[in-house]
Write a protein that holds these residues in place. Structure first.
Motif, PDB file in Angstrom:
ATOM      1  N   LYS A 235      -3.692  -0.160  -2.411  1.00 10.54           N
ATOM      2  CA  LYS A 235      -2.270   0.158  -2.565  1.00 10.54           C
ATOM      3  C   LYS A 235      -1.989   1.649  -2.418  1.00 10.54           C
ATOM      4  N   HIS A 254       2.829   1.830  -2.920  1.00  7.96           N
ATOM      5  CA  HIS A 254       2.853   0.504  -2.295  1.00  7.96           C
ATOM      6  C   HIS A 254       2.389  -0.568  -3.283  1.00  7.96           C
ATOM      7  N   GLN A 255       2.800  -1.806  -3.011  1.00  2.97           N
ATOM      8  CA  GLN A 255       2.440  -2.929  -3.877  1.00  2.97           C
ATOM      9  C   GLN A 255       1.375  -3.828  -3.268  1.00  2.97           C
ATOM     10  N   SER A 256       0.906  -3.481  -2.067  1.00  6.08           N
ATOM     11  CA  SER A 256      -0.146  -4.263  -1.418  1.00  6.08           C
ATOM     12  C   SER A 256      -0.924  -3.336  -0.491  1.00  6.08           C
ATOM     13  N   SER A 274       2.608  -1.089   4.935  1.00  5.66           N
ATOM     14  CA  SER A 274       1.811  -1.950   4.060  1.00  5.66           C
ATOM     15  C   SER A 274       2.150  -3.414   4.253  1.00  5.66           C
ATOM     16  N   TYR A 275       1.235  -4.263   3.798  1.00  8.56           N
ATOM     17  CA  TYR A 275       1.504  -5.699   3.755  1.00  8.56           C
ATOM     18  C   TYR A 275       2.643  -6.034   2.785  1.00  8.56           C
ATOM     19  N   ASP A 276       3.078  -5.070   1.957  1.00  7.39           N
ATOM     20  CA  ASP A 276       4.170  -5.334   1.026  1.00  7.39           C
ATOM     21  C   ASP A 276       5.540  -5.305   1.709  1.00  7.39           C
ATOM     22  N   HIS A 294      12.562  -1.010   4.059  1.00  6.42           N
ATOM     23  CA  HIS A 294      12.152  -2.381   3.738  1.00  6.42           C
ATOM     24  C   HIS A 294      12.418  -3.307   4.913  1.00  6.42           C
ATOM     25  N   SER A 311       4.835  -8.949   6.727  1.00 10.09           N
ATOM     26  CA  SER A 311       3.753  -7.999   6.528  1.00 10.09           C
ATOM     27  C   SER A 311       3.655  -7.061   7.725  1.00 10.09           C
TER      28      SER A 311
END
Length: 420
Positions: A235, A254-256, A274-276, A294, A311
């Protein structure tokens, strides 16, 4: 697929930049030319695409251990009428003897690609001394990162293999040369390390950077050659000093897993994908998070509850530093203006894995899981004087140096990209 029409209403908002934003048009699509004697679905992905810094060559890992080196601009049969590249006239090309397309058989699946910049005169002399069989004029090289941990260095003009670098214990996922022309190469690997190589010293390994706990997906060197960013299946991203090869800081937000990163042309900004489903824009000098972009669903037929559909796979800056391109699993190429939090343009693409801008602007190249590469129109922009001044100043001033200047607060905010 329906595309959000608000992108057409955002033209010219927020900046003095003179640009007409239109949806990217597909200029050309290249596909692997020959059938393979083994299962075509195995290892057919285009994991990496790259333009040489001067824009004269394009490299494409087309799957099945093959890299194509293609002179740029593309031959006329690949480009629709009205979109011919302006970088070389027909007479110019014929007079010089046009370079030929080359096929590099790397013997292993190719994951990472990187062109060297044109080396500085001292580097050319060292290169010629260590490689007397290579003409001094042939200084552009291509590095390929392979499935077995090897890195192969190829001479672009001839397609000859020059060096084989050994050290990594797993897939070499990404590669990056220092933009200064010093022939320093950074490699990122699934063995959780980054390695620094000096091609002027027969490809000697000069440093190993450890600290990541997962596979390292991406590495990017700032244009001023002061910083290195690395992104792993974590992350956070790591920022390293390219002078001391020590860790400067971790950027967390990041969250992922973070899978892609890129510096702006003036080194003042860093973006991470990121994948987030988010791209985060950072100030690399302070570690401050400036904004997030986003990725929401554009096609109402898709289920927005499945985060993996959006993602992210790749992010890159445009050469003038005003736009970003992103590729995500929702089958869209998006183009973003830095000052806006929503995309200004979309293009439908299937199974996208990577993207990069042409060094002189106007074109984006994308690679897919099918081994194809696509070329899209990109915004052509006439930068405002304000942005040109900011870009020039930030090329040699850090954020802290800007903040120490005896200038108004609003000017500092503009120069540090807090406002646009």
């Amino acid at each position: 697929m329906q595309v959000d029409e608000q992108s057409r209403l955002l033209r010219g908002t927020g900046t003095d930049e003179a640009v007409a934003v239109e949806e990217p048009l597909l200029l050309a699509e290249l596909k692997p030319g020959r059938p393979h004697q083994f299962d075509w679905k195995s290892s057919c992905e285009t994991w990496s695409v790259a333009f040489s810094p001067d824009g004269s060559w394009f490299a494409w890992s087309q799957g099945h251990c093959i890299v194509k080196l293609i002179p740029w601009p593309l031959e006329e049969q690949f480009i629709p009428k009205g979109f011919e590249a302006k970088s070389r006239s027909k007479n110019e090309t014929k007079g010089r003897g046009s370079p030929k397309e080359k096929t590099l058989d790397c013997g292993q699946i190719v994951w990472g690609l990187a062109f060297s910049p044109w080396p500085s005169p001292p580097s050319r002399k060292l290169w010629a001394r260590h490689h007397p069989q290579v003409p001094d004029v042939s200084c552009l090289v291509l590095a390929t990162g392979l499935n077995d941990g090897q890195i192969k260095i190829w001479e672009v003009q001839t397609g000859l293999l020059l060096l084989n670098l050994s050290g990594h214990q797993d897939v070499v996922r990404d590669l990056s040369f220092t933009p200064s022309g010093s022939l320093i190469l950074v490699s990122a690997s699934r063995d959780k390390t980054l390695r620094i190589w000096d091609l002027n010293k027969h490809g000697k390994q000069i440093q190993v950077l450890s600290g990541h706990l997962q596979w390292v997906y991406c590495c990017s060197i700032s244009p001023d050659c002061s910083m290195l960013c690395s992104a792993a299946g974590e992350k956070s991203v790591f920022l390293w000093s390219m002078r001391s090869y020590t860790l400067i800081r971790k950027l967390e937000g990041h969250q992922s897993s973070v899978v892609s990163c890129d510096f702006s042309p003036d080194s003042a900004l860093l973006v991470t994908a990121s994948y987030d489903t988010n791209v985060i824009m950072w100030d690399p000098y302070t570690g401050e998070r400036l904004r997030s972009l986003h990725h929401t669903q554009v096609d109402p037929a898709m289920d927005d509850s499945d985060v993996h559909i959006s993602s992210l796979r790749s992010v890159c800056f445009s050469p003038e530093g005003l736009y970003l391109a992103t590729v995500a699993d929702d089958r869209l190429l998006r183009i973003w203006a830095l000052e806006l939090k929503t995309p200004i343009a979309f293009a439908p693409m299937t199974n996208g894995l990577c993207c990069t801008f042409f060094p002189h602007g106007g074109v984006i190249a994308t690679g897919t899981r099918d081994g194809h590469v696509q070329f899209w129109t990109a915004p052509r922009v006439l930068s405002s004087l304000k942005h040109l001044c900011r870009k020039a100043l930030r090329s040699f001033l850090t954020t802290y140096q800007v903040l120490a200047l005896p200038i108004p607060k609003k000017m500092k905010e503009f120069l540090t990209y807090r406002t646009f």
